[in-house]
Design a protein around this motif. Structure first.
Motif, PDB file in Angstrom:
ATOM      1  N   TYR A  31       0.830  -1.192   0.000  1.00  0.00           N
ATOM      2  CA  TYR A  31       0.000   0.000   0.000  1.00  0.00           C
ATOM      3  C   TYR A  31       0.870   1.251   0.000  1.00  0.00           C
ATOM      4  CZ  TYR A  31      -4.169  -2.731   0.931  1.00  0.00           C
ATOM      5  OH  TYR A  31      -5.210  -3.620   0.825  1.00  0.00           O
ATOM      6  N   LEU A  32       0.345   2.273  -0.646  1.00  0.00           N
ATOM      7  CA  LEU A  32       1.001   3.583  -0.628  1.00  0.00           C
ATOM      8  C   LEU A  32       0.014   4.580  -0.065  1.00  0.00           C
ATOM      9  CD1 LEU A  32       2.285   2.471  -3.875  1.00  0.00           C
ATOM     10  CD2 LEU A  32       3.906   3.667  -2.388  1.00  0.00           C
ATOM     11  N   TYR A  33       0.503   5.480   0.766  1.00  0.00           N
ATOM     12  CA  TYR A  33      -0.360   6.339   1.558  1.00  0.00           C
ATOM     13  C   TYR A  33      -0.008   7.806   1.376  1.00  0.00           C
ATOM     14  CZ  TYR A  33      -0.585   1.938   4.247  1.00  0.00           C
ATOM     15  OH  TYR A  33      -0.724   0.624   4.630  1.00  0.00           O
ATOM     16  N   TRP A  34      -0.999   8.633   1.625  1.00  0.00           N
ATOM     17  CA  TRP A  34      -0.765  10.055   1.806  1.00  0.00           C
ATOM     18  C   TRP A  34      -1.321  10.447   3.172  1.00  0.00           C
ATOM     19  CZ3 TRP A  34       2.509  12.840  -0.871  1.00  0.00           C
ATOM     20  CH2 TRP A  34       2.809  12.472  -2.187  1.00  0.00           C
ATOM     21  N   TYR A  35      -0.444  11.040   3.983  1.00  0.00           N
ATOM     22  CA  TYR A  35      -0.833  11.566   5.282  1.00  0.00           C
ATOM     23  C   TYR A  35      -0.699  13.080   5.262  1.00  0.00           C
ATOM     24  CZ  TYR A  35      -0.855   7.065   7.743  1.00  0.00           C
ATOM     25  OH  TYR A  35      -1.154   5.799   8.179  1.00  0.00           O
ATOM     26  N   LYS A  36      -1.538  13.737   6.068  1.00  0.00           N
ATOM     27  CA  LYS A  36      -1.493  15.198   6.195  1.00  0.00           C
ATOM     28  C   LYS A  36      -1.171  15.550   7.639  1.00  0.00           C
ATOM     29  CE  LYS A  36      -4.545  19.259   5.733  1.00  0.00           C
ATOM     30  NZ  LYS A  36      -5.937  19.707   5.465  1.00  0.00           N
ATOM     31  N   GLN A  37      -0.243  16.482   7.826  1.00  0.00           N
ATOM     32  CA  GLN A  37       0.071  16.952   9.177  1.00  0.00           C
ATOM     33  C   GLN A  37      -0.088  18.464   9.230  1.00  0.00           C
ATOM     34  OE1 GLN A  37       4.110  16.485  10.684  1.00  0.00           O
ATOM     35  NE2 GLN A  37       3.345  16.317  12.783  1.00  0.00           N
ATOM     36  N   ALA A  41      -0.039  19.258  15.117  1.00  0.00           N
ATOM     37  CA  ALA A  41      -0.960  18.116  15.184  1.00  0.00           C
ATOM     38  C   ALA A  41      -0.263  16.824  14.760  1.00  0.00           C
ATOM     39  CB  ALA A  41      -2.169  18.367  14.290  1.00  0.00           C
ATOM     40  N   GLY A  42      -0.948  15.725  14.968  1.00  0.00           N
ATOM     41  CA  GLY A  42      -0.446  14.434  14.521  1.00  0.00           C
ATOM     42  C   GLY A  42      -0.723  14.237  13.047  1.00  0.00           C
ATOM     43  N   LEU A  43      -0.385  13.045  12.560  1.00  0.00           N
ATOM     44  CA  LEU A  43      -0.594  12.744  11.145  1.00  0.00           C
ATOM     45  C   LEU A  43      -1.983  12.157  10.938  1.00  0.00           C
ATOM     46  CD1 LEU A  43       2.591  12.696  11.477  1.00  0.00           C
ATOM     47  CD2 LEU A  43       2.559  11.407   9.360  1.00  0.00           C
ATOM     48  N   GLN A  44      -2.622  12.623   9.878  1.00  0.00           N
ATOM     49  CA  GLN A  44      -3.978  12.174   9.568  1.00  0.00           C
ATOM     50  C   GLN A  44      -3.924  11.452   8.221  1.00  0.00           C
ATOM     51  OE1 GLN A  44      -6.330  15.557   8.643  1.00  0.00           O
ATOM     52  NE2 GLN A  44      -8.052  14.373   7.878  1.00  0.00           N
ATOM     53  N   LEU A  45      -4.430  10.224   8.194  1.00  0.00           N
ATOM     54  CA  LEU A  45      -4.447   9.484   6.934  1.00  0.00           C
ATOM     55  C   LEU A  45      -5.454  10.133   5.984  1.00  0.00           C
ATOM     56  CD1 LEU A  45      -3.582   7.002   5.240  1.00  0.00           C
ATOM     57  CD2 LEU A  45      -5.452   5.751   6.320  1.00  0.00           C
ATOM     58  N   LEU A  46      -4.967  10.573   4.813  1.00  0.00           N
ATOM     59  CA  LEU A  46      -5.835  11.210   3.825  1.00  0.00           C
ATOM     60  C   LEU A  46      -6.434  10.175   2.893  1.00  0.00           C
ATOM     61  CD1 LEU A  46      -4.042  14.373   2.402  1.00  0.00           C
ATOM     62  CD2 LEU A  46      -6.133  14.275   3.760  1.00  0.00           C
ATOM     63  N   THR A  47      -5.560   9.371   2.341  1.00  0.00           N
ATOM     64  CA  THR A  47      -5.988   8.377   1.369  1.00  0.00           C
ATOM     65  C   THR A  47      -4.877   7.350   1.191  1.00  0.00           C
ATOM     66  OG1 THR A  47      -6.905   8.063  -0.860  1.00  0.00           O
ATOM     67  CG2 THR A  47      -5.142   9.691  -0.626  1.00  0.00           C
ATOM     68  N   ILE A  86       1.816  19.815   5.945  1.00  0.00           N
ATOM     69  CA  ILE A  86       2.872  18.959   5.402  1.00  0.00           C
ATOM     70  C   ILE A  86       2.220  17.652   4.967  1.00  0.00           C
ATOM     71  CG2 ILE A  86       5.051  17.766   5.847  1.00  0.00           C
ATOM     72  CD1 ILE A  86       5.601  19.794   8.042  1.00  0.00           C
ATOM     73  N   TYR A  87       2.543  17.218   3.753  1.00  0.00           N
ATOM     74  CA  TYR A  87       1.963  15.992   3.210  1.00  0.00           C
ATOM     75  C   TYR A  87       3.059  14.935   3.118  1.00  0.00           C
ATOM     76  CZ  TYR A  87      -2.145  18.719   2.205  1.00  0.00           C
ATOM     77  OH  TYR A  87      -3.265  19.502   2.345  1.00  0.00           O
ATOM     78  N   PHE A  88       2.800  13.802   3.757  1.00  0.00           N
ATOM     79  CA  PHE A  88       3.766  12.703   3.787  1.00  0.00           C
ATOM     80  C   PHE A  88       3.301  11.580   2.878  1.00  0.00           C
ATOM     81  CE2 PHE A  88       6.658  13.902   7.156  1.00  0.00           C
ATOM     82  CZ  PHE A  88       5.936  14.803   7.926  1.00  0.00           C
ATOM     83  N   CYS A  89       4.192  11.173   2.013  1.00  0.00           N
ATOM     84  CA  CYS A  89       4.013   9.971   1.219  1.00  0.00           C
ATOM     85  C   CYS A  89       4.580   8.819   2.040  1.00  0.00           C
ATOM     86  CB  CYS A  89       4.803  10.167  -0.076  1.00  0.00           C
ATOM     87  SG  CYS A  89       4.906   8.757  -1.156  1.00  0.00           S
ATOM     88  N   ALA A  90       3.973   7.646   1.967  1.00  0.00           N
ATOM     89  CA  ALA A  90       4.478   6.515   2.754  1.00  0.00           C
ATOM     90  C   ALA A  90       4.153   5.211   2.039  1.00  0.00           C
ATOM     91  CB  ALA A  90       3.839   6.521   4.149  1.00  0.00           C
ATOM     92  N   GLU A  91       4.951   4.196   2.325  1.00  0.00           N
ATOM     93  CA  GLU A  91       4.706   2.882   1.741  1.00  0.00           C
ATOM     94  C   GLU A  91       4.791   1.807   2.817  1.00  0.00           C
ATOM     95  OE1 GLU A  91       7.637   1.402  -0.995  1.00  0.00           O
ATOM     96  OE2 GLU A  91       9.332   2.036   0.244  1.00  0.00           O
ATOM     97  N   SER A  92       4.007   0.765   2.636  1.00  0.00           N
ATOM     98  CA  SER A  92       4.162  -0.409   3.485  1.00  0.00           C
ATOM     99  C   SER A  92       4.650  -1.546   2.589  1.00  0.00           C
ATOM    100  CB  SER A  92       2.853  -0.789   4.181  1.00  0.00           C
ATOM    101  OG  SER A  92       1.857  -1.098   3.242  1.00  0.00           O
ATOM    102  N   GLY A 104       8.285  14.450   3.725  1.00  0.00           N
ATOM    103  CA  GLY A 104       7.168  15.396   3.794  1.00  0.00           C
ATOM    104  C   GLY A 104       7.339  16.566   2.844  1.00  0.00           C
ATOM    105  N   THR A 105       6.227  16.995   2.232  1.00  0.00           N
ATOM    106  CA  THR A 105       6.209  18.178   1.362  1.00  0.00           C
ATOM    107  C   THR A 105       5.368  19.240   2.054  1.00  0.00           C
ATOM    108  OG1 THR A 105       6.375  16.852  -0.654  1.00  0.00           O
ATOM    109  CG2 THR A 105       5.512  19.106  -0.882  1.00  0.00           C
ATOM    110  N   ARG A 106       5.992  20.372   2.288  1.00  0.00           N
ATOM    111  CA  ARG A 106       5.263  21.463   2.942  1.00  0.00           C
ATOM    112  C   ARG A 106       4.519  22.260   1.870  1.00  0.00           C
ATOM    113  NH1 ARG A 106       6.113  23.760   8.063  1.00  0.00           N
ATOM    114  NH2 ARG A 106       8.037  22.558   8.277  1.00  0.00           N
TER     115      ARG A 106
END
Lengths: 111, 112
Positions: A31-37, A41-47, A86-92, A104-106
């Protein structure tokens, strides 16, 4: 090794579309994720998107995945001031129990 | 009801002290994590516990010791605090079969 890369800054005018890009190295991603911070605040899973899909849309958000190039993007349509974060891309990774985050991309919204 | 809650939210302490950060999740998740976010906002995993069992222990100094008394709690104890330990520490939880983590709101640790 596992690595997720994304540019650190993006400025976009209010009302325009924002496109945040990310590349990853591990071909066994599940899975690949986008989180918003938001600030303070903490990280919020966007999609998120499964690695056998190439697109997912959710209201103003569109995720595109190019598995061949290991490239993931997040498009935010009609960018608003509340999208500033800040938007974080992530992978599992298959068989692993952790998510690897990019730096993270600000996203800065110009009036 | 907060899903993943961490205490304290802010912690200011002197070098050499020992401190603990607590995390609790009420989501019924099996796995909990600690992440460290440095001043540049980079996030690195530190530990992961699944049903009270240590699963991941990244290259973290021995001064950091996680403890999971039950699957709803994962605490982080830090001995002999150093200036470089200043960061925001995030707790998170996840459930197999569900996607992504649920994060707490973070603990900002400042070592002076």
């Amino acid at each position: 090794g596992e690595d997720v890369e994304q540019s650190l800054f993006l400025s976009v005018r209010e009302g325009d579309s924002s496109v945040i890009n990310c590349t990853y190295t591990d071909s066994s991603s599940t899975y690949l994720y986008w989180y918003k911070q938001e600030p303070g605040a903490g990280l919020q899973l966007l999609t998120y998107i499964f690695s056998n899909m190439d697109m997912k849309q959710d209201q103003r958000l569109t995720v595109l995945l190019n598995k061949k190039d290991k490239h993931l993007s997040l498009r935010i349509a009609d960018t608003q001031t509340g999208d500033s974060a800040i938007y974080f891309c992530a992978e599992s990774i298959i068989g692993d129990d952790k998510i690897i985050f990019g730096k993270g991309t600000r996203l800065h919204i110009l009036p | 009801d907060t899903a993943v809650s961490q205490t304290p939210k802010y912690l200011v302490t002197q070098m050499g002290n020992d401190k603990s950060i607590k995390c609790e999740q009420n989501l019924g998740h099996d796995t909990m994590y600690w992440y460290k976010q440095d001043s540049k906002k980079f996030l690195k995993i530190m530990f992961s516990y699944n049903n009270k069992e240590l699963i991941i222990n990244e290259t973290v100094p021995n001064r950091f010791s996680p403890k999971s008394p039950d699957k709803a709690h994962l605490n982080l104890h830090i001995n002999s605090l150093e200036l470089g330990d200043s960061a925001v520490y995030f707790c998170a939880s996840s459930q197999k079969g569900a996607q992504g983590y649920t994060f707490g709101s973070g603990t900002r640790l400042t070592v002076v």
